[in-house]
Motif scaffolding. Structure first.
Motif, PDB file in Angstrom:
ATOM      1  N   THR A  50      73.215  14.305 113.678  1.00 32.37           N
ATOM      2  CA  THR A  50      72.876  13.837 112.341  1.00 32.37           C
ATOM      3  C   THR A  50      73.064  14.997 111.379  1.00 32.37           C
ATOM      4  O   THR A  50      72.627  16.117 111.659  1.00 32.37           O
ATOM      5  CB  THR A  50      71.422  13.335 112.289  1.00 32.37           C
ATOM      6  OG1 THR A  50      71.261  12.314 113.268  1.00 32.37           O
ATOM      7  CG2 THR A  50      71.090  12.768 110.927  1.00 32.37           C
TER       8      THR A  50
ATOM      9  N   GLN B 115      71.771  11.187 104.888  1.00 33.43           N
ATOM     10  CA  GLN B 115      72.204  11.688 106.186  1.00 33.43           C
ATOM     11  C   GLN B 115      73.283  10.787 106.746  1.00 33.43           C
ATOM     12  O   GLN B 115      73.382   9.615 106.392  1.00 33.43           O
ATOM     13  CB  GLN B 115      71.033  11.715 107.167  1.00 33.43           C
ATOM     14  CG  GLN B 115      69.900  12.597 106.748  1.00 33.43           C
ATOM     15  CD  GLN B 115      68.727  12.511 107.704  1.00 33.43           C
ATOM     16  OE1 GLN B 115      68.623  11.605 108.516  1.00 33.43           O
ATOM     17  NE2 GLN B 115      67.831  13.465 107.600  1.00 33.43           N
TER      18      GLN B 115
ATOM     19  N   GLU C  13      74.882   9.795 110.660  1.00 36.03           N
ATOM     20  CA  GLU C  13      74.709   9.896 112.104  1.00 36.03           C
ATOM     21  C   GLU C  13      76.065   9.615 112.741  1.00 36.03           C
ATOM     22  O   GLU C  13      76.695   8.607 112.442  1.00 36.03           O
ATOM     23  CB  GLU C  13      73.681   8.864 112.550  1.00 36.03           C
ATOM     24  CG  GLU C  13      73.353   8.897 114.009  1.00 36.03           C
ATOM     25  CD  GLU C  13      72.329   7.843 114.354  1.00 36.03           C
ATOM     26  OE1 GLU C  13      71.138   8.158 114.370  1.00 36.03           O
ATOM     27  OE2 GLU C  13      72.747   6.688 114.578  1.00 36.03           O
TER      28      GLU C  13
END
Length: 108
Positions: free
Chosen positions: A82, A67, A69
């Motif tokens: 995110t 991921q 952010e």
């Protein structure tokens, strides 16, 4: 040819539940845009100059995708999104290069 000049990536999930996924992330020198996968309607546009910080995150359970952010907006009213996607490191690197280049030119 609406995405000419953009690098595009597939996003599996986002932290914004109102954004249908999977979706497309399109990046160029000026914008970070999330688009619907099927018809490329714009869902979210973040001007590059408003990105404050970003970081890559490993999947917590080890089985999902990485991921990233992204914190963006004004310093007084910042927002965070995110994104879960395969190419997190490449996207972070690309955005960092764009932002470094933008900062370099803003001081010349």
């Amino acid at each position: 040819m609406s995405l000419f000049g953009y690098n595009t990536f597939m996003v599996k999930k986002t932290s914004e539940h109102w954004i249908p996924t999977p979706c497309v992330l399109a990046i160029n020198q000026e914008d970070f845009i999330l688009l619907k996968e099927k018809n490329t309607d714009e869902l979210l546009r973040i001007p590059m100059k408003t990105i404050q910080t970003m970081r890559s995150l490993r999947p917590s359970d080890g089985s999902g995708l990485p991921q990233m952010e992204v914190n963006y907006g004004s310093p007084v009213k910042s927002k965070t999104i995110t994104l879960e996607m395969k190419e997190v490191k490449e996207v972070c690197h690309m955005i960092a290069m764009i932002l470094d280049n933008t900062l370099l030119h803003s001081f010349s």
